[in-house]
Write a protein that holds these residues in place. Structure first.
Motif, PDB file in Angstrom:
ATOM      1  N   THR A 109     -25.452 -20.642  29.783  1.00 29.21           N
ATOM      2  CA  THR A 109     -26.484 -21.595  29.388  1.00 29.21           C
ATOM      3  C   THR A 109     -27.058 -21.269  28.020  1.00 29.21           C
ATOM      4  N   LYS A 110     -26.745 -20.107  27.464  1.00 28.20           N
ATOM      5  CA  LYS A 110     -27.180 -19.740  26.117  1.00 28.20           C
ATOM      6  C   LYS A 110     -26.054 -19.935  25.096  1.00 28.20           C
ATOM      7  N   GLU A 111     -25.158 -20.888  25.392  1.00 24.39           N
ATOM      8  CA  GLU A 111     -24.073 -21.287  24.491  1.00 24.39           C
ATOM      9  C   GLU A 111     -23.180 -20.116  24.097  1.00 24.39           C
ATOM     10  N   GLN A 112     -22.761 -19.345  25.092  1.00 20.69           N
ATOM     11  CA  GLN A 112     -21.890 -18.205  24.869  1.00 20.69           C
ATOM     12  C   GLN A 112     -20.598 -18.387  25.655  1.00 20.69           C
ATOM     13  N   PHE A 113     -19.541 -17.722  25.179  1.00 19.03           N
ATOM     14  CA  PHE A 113     -18.289 -17.639  25.913  1.00 19.03           C
ATOM     15  C   PHE A 113     -17.985 -16.166  26.124  1.00 19.03           C
ATOM     16  N   LEU A 114     -17.619 -15.804  27.344  1.00 27.12           N
ATOM     17  CA  LEU A 114     -17.300 -14.421  27.680  1.00 27.12           C
ATOM     18  C   LEU A 114     -15.939 -14.402  28.365  1.00 27.12           C
ATOM     19  N   GLY A 115     -14.980 -13.754  27.761  1.00 31.52           N
ATOM     20  CA  GLY A 115     -13.650 -13.659  28.355  1.00 31.52           C
ATOM     21  C   GLY A 115     -13.194 -12.218  28.383  1.00 31.52           C
ATOM     22  N   SER A 116     -12.545 -11.826  29.467  1.00 30.71           N
ATOM     23  CA  SER A 116     -12.078 -10.443  29.545  1.00 30.71           C
ATOM     24  C   SER A 116     -10.802 -10.343  30.373  1.00 30.71           C
ATOM     25  N   LEU A 117     -10.019  -9.303  30.050  1.00 35.12           N
ATOM     26  CA  LEU A 117      -8.816  -8.961  30.794  1.00 35.12           C
ATOM     27  C   LEU A 117      -8.748  -7.448  30.847  1.00 35.12           C
ATOM     28  N   LYS A 118      -8.777  -6.892  32.050  1.00 36.40           N
ATOM     29  CA  LYS A 118      -8.706  -5.443  32.240  1.00 36.40           C
ATOM     30  C   LYS A 118      -7.488  -5.124  33.091  1.00 36.40           C
ATOM     31  N   SER A 119      -6.841  -4.004  32.764  1.00 38.98           N
ATOM     32  CA  SER A 119      -5.632  -3.653  33.503  1.00 38.98           C
ATOM     33  C   SER A 119      -5.543  -2.156  33.765  1.00 38.98           C
ATOM     34  N   VAL A 120      -4.948  -1.838  34.898  1.00 37.15           N
ATOM     35  CA  VAL A 120      -4.576  -0.469  35.261  1.00 37.15           C
ATOM     36  C   VAL A 120      -3.151  -0.585  35.797  1.00 37.15           C
ATOM     37  N   LEU A 121      -2.193  -0.142  35.002  1.00 36.53           N
ATOM     38  CA  LEU A 121      -0.788  -0.267  35.370  1.00 36.53           C
ATOM     39  C   LEU A 121      -0.185   1.116  35.576  1.00 36.53           C
ATOM     40  N   LEU A 122       0.488   1.310  36.706  1.00 40.86           N
ATOM     41  CA  LEU A 122       1.127   2.589  37.013  1.00 40.86           C
ATOM     42  C   LEU A 122       2.596   2.353  37.331  1.00 40.86           C
ATOM     43  N   THR A 123       3.473   3.110  36.664  1.00 43.82           N
ATOM     44  CA  THR A 123       4.909   2.972  36.888  1.00 43.82           C
ATOM     45  C   THR A 123       5.315   3.802  38.102  1.00 43.82           C
ATOM     46  N   GLY A 124       6.582   3.716  38.468  1.00 44.10           N
ATOM     47  CA  GLY A 124       7.107   4.449  39.619  1.00 44.10           C
ATOM     48  C   GLY A 124       6.714   5.922  39.608  1.00 44.10           C
ATOM     49  N   HIS A 125       6.343   6.432  40.785  1.00 43.85           N
ATOM     50  CA  HIS A 125       5.898   7.818  40.982  1.00 43.85           C
ATOM     51  C   HIS A 125       4.625   8.139  40.186  1.00 43.85           C
ATOM     52  N   ASN A 126       3.948   7.117  39.699  1.00 45.72           N
ATOM     53  CA  ASN A 126       2.737   7.276  38.869  1.00 45.72           C
ATOM     54  C   ASN A 126       3.015   8.134  37.636  1.00 45.72           C
ATOM     55  N   ASP A 127       4.240   8.067  37.110  1.00 44.24           N
ATOM     56  CA  ASP A 127       4.601   8.876  35.940  1.00 44.24           C
ATOM     57  C   ASP A 127       3.879   8.423  34.678  1.00 44.24           C
ATOM     58  N   TRP A 128       3.654   7.127  34.532  1.00 46.42           N
ATOM     59  CA  TRP A 128       2.942   6.576  33.390  1.00 46.42           C
ATOM     60  C   TRP A 128       1.760   5.751  33.891  1.00 46.42           C
ATOM     61  N   GLU A 129       0.657   5.806  33.161  1.00 44.12           N
ATOM     62  CA  GLU A 129      -0.508   4.976  33.463  1.00 44.12           C
ATOM     63  C   GLU A 129      -0.977   4.324  32.172  1.00 44.12           C
ATOM     64  N   LEU A 130      -1.147   3.020  32.222  1.00 40.70           N
ATOM     65  CA  LEU A 130      -1.626   2.260  31.067  1.00 40.70           C
ATOM     66  C   LEU A 130      -2.952   1.613  31.435  1.00 40.70           C
ATOM     67  N   LEU A 131      -3.981   1.906  30.662  1.00 42.15           N
ATOM     68  CA  LEU A 131      -5.310   1.343  30.883  1.00 42.15           C
ATOM     69  C   LEU A 131      -5.623   0.381  29.750  1.00 42.15           C
ATOM     70  N   GLY A 132      -5.963  -0.847  30.087  1.00 45.25           N
ATOM     71  CA  GLY A 132      -6.257  -1.840  29.062  1.00 45.25           C
ATOM     72  C   GLY A 132      -7.581  -2.534  29.285  1.00 45.25           C
ATOM     73  N   ASP A 133      -8.216  -2.911  28.182  1.00 42.21           N
ATOM     74  CA  ASP A 133      -9.478  -3.648  28.222  1.00 42.21           C
ATOM     75  C   ASP A 133      -9.489  -4.562  27.003  1.00 42.21           C
ATOM     76  N   ALA A 134      -9.309  -5.863  27.214  1.00 42.77           N
ATOM     77  CA  ALA A 134      -9.331  -6.841  26.133  1.00 42.77           C
ATOM     78  C   ALA A 134     -10.447  -7.840  26.411  1.00 42.77           C
ATOM     79  N   ARG A 135     -11.229  -8.144  25.363  1.00 43.21           N
ATOM     80  CA  ARG A 135     -12.340  -9.082  25.532  1.00 43.21           C
ATOM     81  C   ARG A 135     -12.475  -9.953  24.293  1.00 43.21           C
ATOM     82  N   PHE A 136     -12.902 -11.166  24.511  1.00 38.95           N
ATOM     83  CA  PHE A 136     -13.359 -12.022  23.420  1.00 38.95           C
ATOM     84  C   PHE A 136     -14.685 -12.597  23.867  1.00 38.95           C
ATOM     85  N   GLN A 137     -15.676 -12.478  22.987  1.00 33.53           N
ATOM     86  CA  GLN A 137     -16.998 -12.998  23.323  1.00 33.53           C
ATOM     87  C   GLN A 137     -17.599 -13.706  22.122  1.00 33.53           C
TER      88      GLN A 137
END
Length: 176
Positions: A53-81
């Protein structure tokens, strides 16, 4: 969960706070096992998009990705506001502009309380971890935070006396 099978959940999103007023939008989460579920933690993505209601836009995408055997972990946080938020100056004491002050051979008008600002904001944070031993991981990351189109709504240097905000005074004082 089954390996590779995407599980999704989408819901209406609702938020109320002094900074945004009332925000309405959509939010969702998705989960998937990127390896054998017996030895791989389920990966997740969550996203939301809201208008306020204050004329704002809030967008976000967060991720926690783990490959087989949890060998790799990728943490992501993308936002546009497209955001509006008050500032009160720096520090915990009274702001220097709350009673007016002397700047560049002129006396300024007082700016008590909050000083509203509008701005655009992008965040892109991504961190990649590799298992090194047991549950110990090492990794690197890239964090980008950008603010632009900053509009200092209380600032009026052409007023008599000039209305100078904490943001403007600090920026001029530091050569920004």
């Amino acid at each position: 969960p089954q390996r590779g099978k995407l599980m999704m959940f989408v819901v209406p999103a609702f938020n109320v706070s002094p900074a945004v007023g009332v925000a309405l939008g959509v939010g969702g989460t998705a989960a998937v096992a990127l390896g054998d579920p017996s030895n791989t933690t389920v990966s997740s993505l969550s996203a939301s998009a809201m208008l306020t209601t204050k004329e704002q836009f809030l967008g976000s995408l967060k991720s926690v990705l783990l490959t087989g055997h949890n060998d790799w972990e990728l943490l992501g946080d993308a936002r546009f506001q497209s955001q509006a938020q008050p500032t009160y100056g720096l520090g915990t004491g009274a702001t220097p502009v709350s009673g007016g002050f002397h700047l560049n051979a002129m006396d300024t008008a007082a700016v008590p309380g909050e000083q509203p600002m509008r701005f655009e904001y992008v965040r892109f944070h991504e961190t990649v971890f590799r298992r090194v031993a047991g549950n110990a991981y090492a990794g690197v990351g890239y964090h980008l935070d950008l603010h632009w189109n900053v509009v200092d709504e209380s600032l009026d240097p052409s007023a008599s006396p000039p209305i100078v905000t904490s943001h403007y005074a600090y920026s001029r004082g530091e050569g920004f």
